[in-house]
Design a protein around this motif. Structure first.
Motif, PDB file in Angstrom:
ATOM      1  N   PHE A   1       0.829  -1.210   0.000  1.00 48.63           N
ATOM      2  CA  PHE A   1       0.000   0.000   0.000  1.00 48.63           C
ATOM      3  C   PHE A   1       0.865   1.262   0.000  1.00 48.63           C
ATOM      4  O   PHE A   1       0.520   2.264  -0.650  1.00 48.63           O
ATOM      5  CB  PHE A   1      -0.950   0.005   1.199  1.00 48.63           C
ATOM      6  N   TYR A   2       1.993   1.220   0.686  1.00 49.62           N
ATOM      7  CA  TYR A   2       2.912   2.351   0.674  1.00 49.62           C
ATOM      8  C   TYR A   2       3.433   2.598  -0.742  1.00 49.62           C
ATOM      9  O   TYR A   2       3.477   3.750  -1.213  1.00 49.62           O
ATOM     10  CB  TYR A   2       4.082   2.095   1.633  1.00 49.62           C
ATOM     11  N   LEU A   3       3.810   1.530  -1.443  1.00 54.27           N
ATOM     12  CA  LEU A   3       4.356   1.678  -2.787  1.00 54.27           C
ATOM     13  C   LEU A   3       3.302   2.149  -3.779  1.00 54.27           C
ATOM     14  O   LEU A   3       3.596   2.977  -4.659  1.00 54.27           O
ATOM     15  CB  LEU A   3       4.976   0.352  -3.244  1.00 54.27           C
ATOM     16  N   THR A   4       2.085   1.654  -3.681  1.00 55.82           N
ATOM     17  CA  THR A   4       1.036   2.132  -4.586  1.00 55.82           C
ATOM     18  C   THR A   4       0.707   3.597  -4.308  1.00 55.82           C
ATOM     19  O   THR A   4       0.417   4.357  -5.241  1.00 55.82           O
ATOM     20  CB  THR A   4      -0.233   1.273  -4.484  1.00 55.82           C
ATOM     21  N   ASP A   5       0.789   4.008  -3.056  1.00 56.17           N
ATOM     22  CA  ASP A   5       0.596   5.428  -2.735  1.00 56.17           C
ATOM     23  C   ASP A   5       1.705   6.284  -3.354  1.00 56.17           C
ATOM     24  O   ASP A   5       1.448   7.387  -3.865  1.00 56.17           O
ATOM     25  CB  ASP A   5       0.579   5.639  -1.219  1.00 56.17           C
ATOM     26  N   GLN A   6       2.941   5.777  -3.311  1.00 55.17           N
ATOM     27  CA  GLN A   6       4.048   6.506  -3.916  1.00 55.17           C
ATOM     28  C   GLN A   6       3.877   6.619  -5.428  1.00 55.17           C
ATOM     29  O   GLN A   6       4.141   7.670  -6.019  1.00 55.17           O
ATOM     30  CB  GLN A   6       5.375   5.805  -3.593  1.00 55.17           C
TER      31      GLN A   6
END
Length: 264
Positions: A139-144
């Motif tokens: 989820f952190y990477l998709t937000d980035q």
């Protein structure tokens, strides 16, 4: 690398709302054809966003099985103003009969099922990696990816791809074509000698069989998308040892293959 403003243009437009028209401007993504010459022979015309043409050309040739080793790439010459790229490779010239003469579109690529042509199978091997990633990292990477997708936010007309570790984005590309965005990742990795076994590809578009094959040729063990995979992509991923994560957004995700790599 071109700035974001070089990939967009303002155009006059008529807006209709609540029963009436108003005149104004809208921001539209730029699109350009680029012709690639391989060893002095016209090879393919790609439709793409301006910029990063070196990465695109090299990544496309890697995807097509033309470039397998860094030492086989002799030279690249780019005329961006006229949309021309010349690539010279070492060794035997690639037989044109091995390839389908085609116009590669910005949206759907070659429009064919994977492994129908011999060049799809070149460089494809079982992906072996002990990478593990937690849902919170996904989820952190998709937000980035979303934060970096400035052209999409401005125009709604671009796809995004990012090469990542569990800790963050290594590098990122946007293009009107989802295939192009991934090929730019492939080309950058090939040129810079970047290892793949600990990497994740985070992607904005549908995971088709062709996208999956590009990931397999790179040897990336995990692909994550905010969108859906296709049936053939899932089947190929299962056979090739790749973890497919779809619909990764708003605190949820769907895990299709090789579940063991994703755990808290």
């Amino acid at each position: 690398m071109l700035e974001e403003n070089d990939k967009i243009v303002k155009l006059p437009v008529s807006f209709y709302k609540n029963g009436s028209f108003t005149e104004g401007e809208d921001v539209v993504v730029r699109e350009a054809p680029v012709t690639l010459y391989l060893n002095d022979q016209e090879f393919v015309t790609l439709v793409c966003s301006p910029g990063e043409l070196k990465e695109l050309a090299v990544g496309f040739l890697c995807s097509e099985g033309v470039l397998l080793k860094r030492e086989n790439l002799k030279s690249i010459l780019i005329n961006e103003d006229d949309g021309l790229i010349w690539v010279e490779t070492a060794g035997e010239s690639t037989s044109q009969e091995m390839f389908l003469k085609r116009f590669v579109t910005s949206c759907c690529g070659r429009g064919r099922a994977s492994f129908y042509f011999i060049n799809d199978t070149r460089g494809v091997a079982q992906v072996d990696s002990d990478l593990h990633i937690a849902p919170r990292d996904i989820f952190y990477l998709t937000d980035q990816l979303e934060k970096l997708s400035g052209v999409f936010k401005t125009t709604g007309g671009a796809h995004s791809a990012a090469l990542c570790t569990r800790d963050g984005v290594v590098f990122f590309y946007e293009d009107i074509g989802r295939h192009n965005a991934v090929d730019k990742i492939f080309g950058r990795c090939f040129l810079d000698g970047i290892p793949y076994a600990d990497k994740i590809l985070v992607f904005s578009g549908r995971i088709s069989s062709e996208i999956l094959i590009k990931v397999a040729k790179m040897g990336i063990p995990v692909i994550v998308s905010r969108s859906a995979p296709t049936e053939l992509a899932v089947k190929l991923a299962d056979q090739l040892g790749i973890t497919v994560v779809g619909f990764a957004r708003e605190g949820r995700l769907s895990l299709y293959t090789h579940h063991k790599r994703v755990a808290d």
